[in-house]
Design an enzyme around this catalytic site. Structure first.
Site, short mmCIF file in Angstrom:
data_model
loop_
_atom_site.label_atom_id
_atom_site.label_comp_id
_atom_site.label_asym_id
_atom_site.label_seq_id
_atom_site.Cartn_x
_atom_site.Cartn_y
_atom_site.Cartn_z
N ASP A 167 0.87 -1.19 0.00
CA ASP A 167 0.00 0.00 0.00
C ASP A 167 0.90 1.24 0.00
OD1 ASP A 167 -1.95 -1.92 0.37
OD2 ASP A 167 -2.99 -0.84 1.98
N LYS A 177 -7.04 3.48 -2.85
CA LYS A 177 -7.39 3.45 -1.42
C LYS A 177 -7.62 4.88 -0.94
CE LYS A 177 -5.07 2.22 2.97
NZ LYS A 177 -3.89 1.54 3.55
N LYS A 191 -10.29 0.31 -1.91
CA LYS A 191 -10.13 0.06 -0.47
C LYS A 191 -10.55 1.29 0.32
CE LYS A 191 -6.68 -1.07 3.10
NZ LYS A 191 -5.32 -1.58 3.35
#
Length: 279
Positions: free
Chosen positions: A148, A210, A239
């Site tokens: 991430d 995300k 996400k």
């Protein structure tokens, strides 16, 4: 869709196409090849499409969509062990930790369905692309099976879209075949900037977009998830992270288009409680 919005998307598509065409030449100039002595992990197949709301009948059904998260700077090895053991117990998708803790998480999760995630360029995203790529490679060598990363917010705000694309592409290339999620830090962005960030992330080969680091302003909202899903389609996952503290929060975000949730309140979520955790 209004004519102004259509014009915006047309310009954006042209921009992304230009950035994609430049990517191949740029890779050879800026990316060092990984050491041949360092084995790469097997391809991780990551679902990216929407979640069927009919499958969410009880709080425990949320567990496979949760990245159980511990990103506090003061976290200790024993805290990482606890979180990884919770992931095994409750069946969470992953454990998301800072890169210095990946090896510990990987050791505890050996043989489990949950896998370790490392955050990269966290939480500001203001590092050199080479630094982010190096951190991603080292985290994968330590056992990370997802990455991430935080995008370069300053470059995005400056409309330096080629730099944003290159920043993401550097991490995607360094991480292959491990999937990469791009953290937009939506609390700092306008809707137009969110659209651009999602499009550039998709063009650069990211597996997910995300919402938040949990350290910036705001957090995941239904509106942002709907917007992000509309831009990336089903080919890229979405996400939701930041402020997910209950099963009710989680279900709303999944129904809006998220198919992964980042939360430190994971245990509370799947046991029907409401957490006061900040992430």
């Amino acid at each position: 869709m209004s004519s102004d919005a259509e014009a915006f998307f047309t310009v954006l598509e042209e921009l992304v196409d230009q950035a994609r065409h430049r990517l191949h030449a740029w890779k050879g100039q800026t990316q060092a090849a990984p050491s041949p002595e360092s084995p790469r992990p097997p391809l991780v197949k990551t679902a990216t499409a929407r979640v069927d709301p009919a499958s969410l009948l009880k709080a425990q059904d949320l567990a496979p969509y949760i990245d159980h998260t511990l990103l506090k700077p003061e976290a200790r090895a024993e805290d990482v062990v606890r979180v990884a053991e919770e992931a095994r117990q409750y069946g969470f998708a992953t454990v998301c930790v800072n890169s210095c803790h990946v090896a510990t998480a990987a050791r505890v999760l050996a043989g489990a369905s949950a896998v370790p995630i490392a955050v990269v360029g966290f939480p500001l995203g203001a590092m050199l692309p080479q630094a982010k790529a190096f951190e991603a490679r080292e985290a994968i060598r330590a056992g990370a099976r997802e990455i991430d990363m935080v995008l370069n917010l300053g470059a995005l705000k400056a409309h330096d879209y080629q730099r944003v694309h290159q920043d993401i592409a550097a991490v995607v290339e360094a991480s292959h075949p491990v999937p990469v999620k791009v953290i937009l830090e939506t609390g700092h962005l306008t809707d137009e900037e969110k659209v651009v960030a999602c499009a550039l992330s998709k063009a650069a080969g990211a597996a997910f977009v995300k919402t938040s680091t949990g350290f910036g302003p705001g957090g995941a909202t239904v509106k942002d998830i709907e917007l992000m899903r509309a831009v990336v389609g089903d080919e890229v996952g979405v996400k939701a992270s930041g402020g997910v503290r209950s099963a009710e929060d989680a279900v709303k975000l999944l129904r809006a288009g998220a198919n992964r949730l980042g939360a430190s309140a994971s245990v509370a979520i799947v046991t029907g409680q409401i957490s006061t955790a900040q992430y």
